[in-house]
Enzyme design. Structure first.
Site, PDB file in Angstrom:
ATOM      1  CG  MET A  34      13.491  -2.307  -4.152  1.00 20.41           C
ATOM      2  SD  MET A  34      15.290  -2.523  -4.269  1.00 20.41           S
ATOM      3  CE  MET A  34      15.489  -4.122  -3.466  1.00 20.41           C
ATOM      4  CE1 TYR A  37       5.862 -10.075   1.502  1.00 20.78           C
ATOM      5  CE2 TYR A  37       5.610  -8.081   2.808  1.00 20.78           C
ATOM      6  CZ  TYR A  37       5.053  -9.095   2.041  1.00 20.78           C
ATOM      7  OH  TYR A  37       3.711  -9.119   1.814  1.00 20.78           O
ATOM      8  N   GLY A  38       9.512  -7.138  -0.283  1.00 26.91           N
ATOM      9  CA  GLY A  38       9.144  -7.263  -1.691  1.00 26.91           C
ATOM     10  C   GLY A  38       9.787  -6.212  -2.579  1.00 26.91           C
ATOM     11  CG  ASP A 150       1.620  -1.197   6.729  1.00 24.78           C
ATOM     12  OD1 ASP A 150       2.051  -0.407   7.601  1.00 24.78           O
ATOM     13  OD2 ASP A 150       2.263  -1.496   5.709  1.00 24.78           O
TER      14      ASP A 150
END
Length: 268
Positions: A34, A37-38, A150
């Site tokens: 997790m 945001y996903g 990222d």
């Protein structure tokens, strides 16, 4: 306020259970992880009997225009890419009011898990080789005007010495950025995104080099004093991390990575 948001997410962001079938086709095997945001699932594609990875926008984010746009942006980025070391996007769909998209499953070991759980270490040569492979992917992205933004060890998978780059949630395409800036700021924004990817490469290299470091001093020292590195590797790091003049393109970095590898091999 943050505590309230976390509490809300805890109760709202419940993953679908094992065995649930999404879009009438994808049976959930387990939750892979997790993110901010996903929610990511490993699923069995009932039509092909293949493993697939499905990413779901967190339920707590589905009313946020910003997070929905980020989710859709990641899908748009993946649709532009066609590389064996980057996930392939198959389709997107909505299920019970939630947003999902489907990718191929890459059966690799997460670099972060290898280091922290597997206690794997990387010497100077091995660290430089990983950065060299990563640089090839960064060059591929930049030639398509895409900037990952990222680059971190959790977003790198390794399988049989082959490297894969995942998680394009924060990635940006130059055209999308240009549409939000004046002409005078476009070039500056593009340069900053480019340098951020280069800086992240430097951070990854430094992180890998520290896996073989054993502290003998109670007081923390700068990496230039703690690590015993070849001068070419130090030079490479300083430019990636903007301590010296930053690199202007991937060709320059590639040349210096090759020089550092040759120097390291010669020394050993």
């Amino acid at each position: 306020m943050r505590a309230i948001r976390k509490c809300y997410q805890f109760f709202v962001d419940k993953p679908f259970e094992k065995g649930a079938v999404l879009n009438g086709r994808y049976e959930i095997v387990h939750v892979i992880g997790m993110g901010s945001y996903g929610i990511v699932y490993l699923c069995n594609d009932l039509k092909t009997s293949e493993n697939k990875v499905i990413k779901q926008l967190r339920p707590s984010k589905k009313r946020s225009k910003k997070d929905i746009e980020l989710f859709k942006n990641e899908m748009a980025i993946l649709r532009m890419l066609n590389h064996k070391s980057i996930p392939t996007l198959f389709e997107a769909f909505a299920h019970d009011g939630y947003l999902f998209y489907v990718m191929n499953f890459i059966d690799g070991d997460n670099l972060e898990d290898q280091i922290f759980l597997g206690k794997k270490t990387f010497n100077e040569k091995e660290s430089l080789l990983i950065v060299s492979h990563l640089l090839e992917l960064v060059d591929y992205l930049h030639k398509k005007d895409i900037y990952h933004q990222d680059l971190r060890i959790p977003n790198i998978l390794i399988k049989n010495k082959e490297l894969f780059l995942i998680d394009f949630g924060l990635s940006k395409h130059r055209a999308a950025v240009d549409s939000h800036h004046t002409l005078s700021n476009k070039q500056e924004c593009t340069l900053e995104m480019q340098l951020q990817d280069y800086y992240d490469l430097g951070e990854i290299l430094l992180y890998l080099l520290y896996t073989t470091y054993s502290s003998k001093n109670k007081k923390a020292l700068p990496w230039t004093e703690e690590l015993s590195l070849e001068p070419d590797t130090v030079y490479l790091l300083k430019r990636l991390l903007r301590i010296k003049e930053p690199y202007s393109n991937t060709n320059e970095i590639s040349a210096d990575v090759c020089a550092a590898l040759k120097a390291e091999e010669k020394a050993h």
